[in-house]
Enzyme design. Structure first.
Site, PDB file in Angstrom:
ATOM      1  N   ASP A 293       0.843  -1.191   0.000  1.00  0.00           N
ATOM      2  CA  ASP A 293       0.000   0.000   0.000  1.00  0.00           C
ATOM      3  C   ASP A 293       0.880   1.244   0.000  1.00  0.00           C
ATOM      4  O   ASP A 293       1.934   1.276  -0.636  1.00  0.00           O
ATOM      5  CB  ASP A 293      -0.962  -0.034   1.184  1.00  0.00           C
ATOM      6  CG  ASP A 293      -0.241  -0.356   2.504  1.00  0.00           C
ATOM      7  OD1 ASP A 293       0.917   0.061   2.670  1.00  0.00           O
ATOM      8  OD2 ASP A 293      -0.840  -1.024   3.366  1.00  0.00           O
ATOM      9  N   SER A 294       0.461   2.275   0.724  1.00  0.00           N
ATOM     10  CA  SER A 294       1.172   3.554   0.674  1.00  0.00           C
ATOM     11  C   SER A 294       2.577   3.475   1.265  1.00  0.00           C
ATOM     12  O   SER A 294       3.472   4.210   0.834  1.00  0.00           O
ATOM     13  CB  SER A 294       0.365   4.628   1.409  1.00  0.00           C
ATOM     14  OG  SER A 294       0.034   4.196   2.726  1.00  0.00           O
ATOM     15  N   TRP A 295       2.790   2.617   2.259  1.00  0.00           N
ATOM     16  CA  TRP A 295       4.149   2.467   2.791  1.00  0.00           C
ATOM     17  C   TRP A 295       5.085   1.962   1.685  1.00  0.00           C
ATOM     18  O   TRP A 295       6.210   2.434   1.557  1.00  0.00           O
ATOM     19  CB  TRP A 295       4.148   1.472   3.963  1.00  0.00           C
ATOM     20  CG  TRP A 295       3.770   2.068   5.276  1.00  0.00           C
ATOM     21  CD1 TRP A 295       2.723   2.903   5.534  1.00  0.00           C
ATOM     22  CD2 TRP A 295       4.434   1.862   6.529  1.00  0.00           C
ATOM     23  NE1 TRP A 295       2.686   3.238   6.870  1.00  0.00           N
ATOM     24  CE2 TRP A 295       3.724   2.599   7.505  1.00  0.00           C
ATOM     25  CE3 TRP A 295       5.536   1.114   6.937  1.00  0.00           C
ATOM     26  CZ2 TRP A 295       4.097   2.623   8.853  1.00  0.00           C
ATOM     27  CZ3 TRP A 295       5.908   1.124   8.275  1.00  0.00           C
ATOM     28  CH2 TRP A 295       5.195   1.879   9.217  1.00  0.00           C
TER      29      TRP A 295
END
Length: 513
Positions: A293-295
């Site tokens: 995801d965003s990480w």
């Protein structure tokens, strides 16, 4: 620790034509008489509050065209924000789209297409009812006396390459550069959407040109391992690197940003006068796939403040500086970053867009783009390591009223089942020898459901005889993560720590490099 606030992404259908409001028609076909006749098919492929994605097919019913320009007017304040397979100019309600340098020719009976994303006020999105092709209104007829020539496209908002930098056919582009990214080839370029996609080439001389068509994404350009330029939404351009010492050099172009519904296009390398494009670098023997995801995508990782309202998240994001890229480069491995901010394994951030999850798009070449299809996994892509980071969005907020899960326990049961099935998919694709690492951060301020689920998934796989599935816990406090990226995401400082932590974990595994 504060919760992670992640961007939500609108769900975009891959092929379906959807209805926006009662009685609204989204696919509208009008015929056109333009240099011999034409037909326009305008299709709204998906819509959400405040925006939509549309595709336009241009069928030439008359004499062959060597250039084209399609125009129409919106009636409800729609504004085009990004466009692919063409160049766009919008003045008030009037939209004009011209061909690129590689798709100007339309033979008799042939069709070309372009797509775009746009904003809309509320849900009212009436389709245009009148189109012109090269200045002539469309009515479906055939001009009995075609002119045999077409007006030149009007200037666009993006600079066009000069005649000397016309992109080569896509096949020769991939002969020029090394890449392992998920691509779709066109007549004269390669398209891509996943963050961190990179191209590496070699050249001789004092400089090199990089042919790019992308008004959405940011890029980093490096020569001989040193960053020489950051390109912010470059548009359609040949970016030149000049004034180098005369000799052999390497060049690397990497996509920094996310664009699930807008493709970047790379048209290859161009030598300077007296220079040459050399044989592309050899593929690395080590391969790593990062899924997350965003990480994983590097959301807001180069910001120095958690509040990015003024400068925007996109300008402060760099997948090429995220832990995946750092880890792979440190191990001299080729890599893919298949990540999408806000997406989860079974539940997206705060329960948004419940009909789609990361798994909906994992197999695609161009994510949610209108022409996205299943990516044909090449035989050369066999990563020895797969690193997965999915679960923050599933568990970082409690299930809301109306969602299918009443509590974290019910959510965890579905999450574990989906995750185990996803690992089965990866096993089938990459074989029993690939090491699969399940990563997760500290969500104990809210729930232990993520940590408990990951540990149970690993135990289930190990007990079933799959010893090459392991977990890696990112203990935010013990590692000293400051989470100073946008919206409490990892900063550059944090990504360096995450890369070092992951590298140490990989060193403990019996990887067959």
């Amino acid at each position: 620790m504060r919760p992670f606030r992640l961007r939500s992404r609108p769900a975009v259908a891959l092929v379906a034509t959807l209805t926006v409001a009662a009685g609204a028609v989204l696919a509208n076909t009008v015929s056109a008489q333009a240099a011999g006749g034409c037909r326009i098919t305008y299709t709204v492929q998906s819509q959400w509050t405040g925006g939509f994605v549309a595709n336009v097919d241009v069928a030439n019913l008359g004499a062959p065209l060597t250039s084209w320009q399609v125009a129409w007017s919106f009636t409800a304040g729609q504004q085009v924000t990004q466009l692919w397979n063409g160049t766009v100019n919008q003045s008030g309600a009037l939209v004009t789209v011209a061909n690129t340098s590689w798709n100007g020719n339309i033979a008799t009976g042939a069709t070309t297409s372009f797509g775009f994303g746009a904003t809309v006020n509320g849900t009212s999105n009436p389709v245009p009812t009148a189109f012109t092709l090269n200045g002539i209104a469309c009515n479906g007829g055939v001009d009995p006396t075609p002119t045999g020539s077409s007006p030149s496209p009007s200037p666009s908002t993006s600079p066009s390459p000069t005649a000397s930098t016309t992109p080569a056919p896509a096949a020769s582009i991939l002969d020029q550069v090394h890449t392992v990214g998920r691509l779709k080839t066109t007549d004269a370029s390669v398209q891509y959407t996943w963050p961190g996609t990179y191209f590496e080439g070699r050249f001789r001389g004092t400089g090199v040109g990089l042919v790019i068509n992308d008004s959405t994404n940011d890029y980093v350009v490096a020569v001989d391992g040193t960053t020489v330029a950051t390109l912010v939404t470059p548009g359609q351009v040949t970016h030149w690197v000049r004034d180098l010492a005369n000799g052999d050099h390497t060049v690397r172009l990497a996509k920094r940003t996310e664009s699930p519904w807008a493709a970047g296009e790379f048209g290859g390398l161009v030598p300077v006068d007296g220079g040459a494009i050399l044989a592309k670098p050899a593929a690395r023997s080590r391969q790593i796939e990062f899924i997350g995801d965003s990480w994983t995508a590097g959301y807001g990782d180069i910001s120095t403040s958690r509040d990015c309202a003024g400068t925007g998240v996109t300008r402060n994001s760099n997948a090429d500086a995220a832990f995946g890229a750092l880890t792979a480069r440190g191990l001299n491995a080729d890599y893919q970053i298949n990540a999408w901010s806000g997406m989860g394994m079974v539940r997206n951030y705060n329960g948004q867009t419940p009909d789609t999850t990361f798994r909906t798009y994992y197999d695609t070449d161009l994510q949610a783009l209108w022409n996205s299809t299943v990516w044909p996994v090449p035989s050369a892509w066999k990563p020895q390591v797969v690193v997965i980071g999915l679960g923050i969005n599933d568990f970082s907020t409690p299930p809301n009223a109306g969602e299918k899960w009443a509590n974290f326990d019910e959510l965890a049961a579905d999450y574990q089942a989906a995750y185990l099935a996803f690992i089965n998919k990866l096993r089938t694709r990459y074989g029993a020898g690939a090491e699969i690492v399940l990563t997760y951060p500290d969500l104990s301020y809210l729930t232990t459901a993520l940590a408990d689920s990951i540990q149970q998934i690993v135990k289930t796989r190990n007990d079933g005889g799959d010893a090459r599935v392991s977990s890696l816990y990112y203990d935010n406090n013990a590692l000293g993560l400051d989470l100073l990226g946008c919206d409490w995401h990892p900063s550059q400082h944090d990504h360096q720590i995450l890369a070092a932590t992951l590298t140490r974990h990989l060193a403990t595994l019996p990887i067959t490099w």
